[in-house]
Design an enzyme around this catalytic site. Structure first.
Site, short mmCIF file in Angstrom:
data_model
loop_
_atom_site.label_atom_id
_atom_site.label_comp_id
_atom_site.label_asym_id
_atom_site.label_seq_id
_atom_site.Cartn_x
_atom_site.Cartn_y
_atom_site.Cartn_z
N LYS A 31 0.60 -0.93 0.09
CA LYS A 31 0.19 -0.25 0.17
C LYS A 31 0.85 1.29 -0.22
O LYS A 31 1.26 1.53 0.91
CB LYS A 31 -0.74 -0.35 1.38
CG LYS A 31 -1.73 1.27 1.33
CD LYS A 31 -2.66 1.18 2.39
CE LYS A 31 -2.77 1.56 3.56
NZ LYS A 31 -2.25 3.00 3.70
N ASP A 58 -3.59 4.03 -1.99
CA ASP A 58 -4.47 5.18 -0.21
C ASP A 58 -4.68 6.40 -0.31
O ASP A 58 -3.98 7.20 0.67
CB ASP A 58 -4.25 4.36 0.32
CG ASP A 58 -4.95 4.39 1.51
OD1 ASP A 58 -5.62 4.84 1.94
OD2 ASP A 58 -4.19 4.18 2.89
N LYS A 60 -7.12 7.72 -0.26
CA LYS A 60 -8.62 8.38 0.36
C LYS A 60 -9.00 9.41 -0.78
O LYS A 60 -9.25 10.36 0.05
CB LYS A 60 -8.67 8.93 1.80
CG LYS A 60 -7.86 7.60 2.20
CD LYS A 60 -8.02 7.77 3.30
CE LYS A 60 -7.38 6.33 5.02
NZ LYS A 60 -6.09 6.16 4.20
N ASP A 63 -13.24 14.84 -2.66
CA ASP A 63 -13.90 15.97 -3.64
C ASP A 63 -14.65 15.98 -3.93
O ASP A 63 -15.89 15.05 -3.56
CB ASP A 63 -12.45 16.68 -4.24
CG ASP A 63 -12.14 17.39 -4.32
OD1 ASP A 63 -13.50 18.85 -4.47
OD2 ASP A 63 -11.10 18.37 -4.11
N THR A 117 -10.48 3.40 11.35
CA THR A 117 -9.82 2.84 12.26
C THR A 117 -9.20 3.24 13.37
O THR A 117 -9.05 2.70 14.50
CB THR A 117 -9.30 1.32 12.17
OG1 THR A 117 -7.74 1.75 11.09
CG2 THR A 117 -10.36 0.17 10.81
N GLY A 206 0.98 -1.97 8.67
CA GLY A 206 1.73 -1.32 8.68
C GLY A 206 2.97 -1.41 9.39
O GLY A 206 3.86 -2.31 9.76
N ARG A 207 2.98 -0.77 10.50
CA ARG A 207 3.44 -0.48 11.92
C ARG A 207 4.15 -1.79 12.43
O ARG A 207 5.31 -2.33 12.52
CB ARG A 207 3.43 0.58 12.68
CG ARG A 207 3.72 2.07 11.99
CD ARG A 207 2.79 3.08 12.95
NE ARG A 207 1.17 2.43 13.28
CZ ARG A 207 0.73 3.81 13.39
NH1 ARG A 207 0.92 5.00 13.69
NH2 ARG A 207 -0.72 3.20 12.80
#
Ligand code: C5P
Length: 227
Positions: A31, A58, A60, A63, A117, A206-207
């Site tokens: 991602k 990603d 997001k 608009d 989240t 991720g982390r």
């Protein structure tokens, strides 16, 4: 078959590339989010794709329909596997995103972000939203009606969404944390095993991988955990 893990490369360009070179595209997808894309733009998509990875862009998008459609058209032409828009942009915006993606020879999956989240009920109260689960159901239903391929939600929402909108409507779940691991800024978390058992299609991690002392080992442990 590629595993359902999508690794969030919330790292700078050099670290992202170094990390990607060490892992096998059969084991995960990648991602690219706002940090990396703001730093390197389409070049990073090209480089990671050349290493054999499917890319989830990603950004997001959120608009007016015309602006989102133009951005989605350009992103689709970059050959990404998945991209996302905010469902709170409304059905006209999501429909415009879908049509724009479909202009591409190989259209990406178009996914709607519901409620981040990192947000809990207290945060949503501040925004005037009385029930996270009702709001997620409403936003997911709107995404479904607007012909998106699925949504981003917490693993805890998956069973409900699948029973409401069907098994084929994809659920992409961040907020994956092992029991007792630090939550960082996430609120609505689940373990990888639980997310898969609940029916999540793709897990965004991720982390817990990229910031671990041994990222490759951590990926291996997650792969084992989900079987
Ligand atoms: O490091 P961590 O596992 O918390 O990373 C989760 C990733 O998923 C981040 O890149 C974050 O931007 C993204 N994300 C999220 N919640 C959403 C949508 C995307 O955490 N609803």
């Amino acid at each position: 078959m590629i595993s359902p893990i999508i690794i969030a490369l919330d790292l700078d360009y050099e670290d992202s590339l170094e990390f990607a070179k060490k892992i096998d595209p059969e084991h995960c997808r990648l991602k690219v989010g706002s940090q990396l894309f703001t730093q390197k733009g389409p070049q990073i998509i090209e480089e990671l794709s050349a290493l054999g990875f499917d890319i989830f862009l990603d950004l997001k998008f959120h608009d007016i329909p015309n602006t989102v459609a133009s951005a989605v058209e350009v992103a689709s032409e970059m050959g990404v596997w998945m991209l996302n828009v905010h469902t709170s942009g409304g059905s006209k915006m999501m429909e415009a995103a879908r049509l724009a993606a479909n202009k591409s020879v190989n259209p990406p999956l178009v996914i709607g972000v519901t409620i981040l989240t990192s947000l809990n009920q207290a945060d949503m109260n501040e925004l005037g939203v009385k029930s996270i689960s009702n709001q997620i159901n409403d936003l997911a239903s709107l995404a479904h009606k607007s012909s998106l391929d699925g949504i981003v939600c917490s693993a805890g929402d998956v069973k409900n969404i699948k029973s409401l909108l069907g098994e084929d409507f994809l659920t992409i779940t961040p907020g994956i944390r092992s029991i007792n691991a630090p939550k960082d800024d996430q609120s609505r978390v689940s373990s990888a095993k639980q997310a898969i058992e609940d029916g999540s299609d793709y897990l965004v991690i991720g982390r817990p991988i990229t910031r671990s002392s041994d990222p490759l080992k951590s990926l291996e442990i997650f792969l084992k955990e989900i079987g």
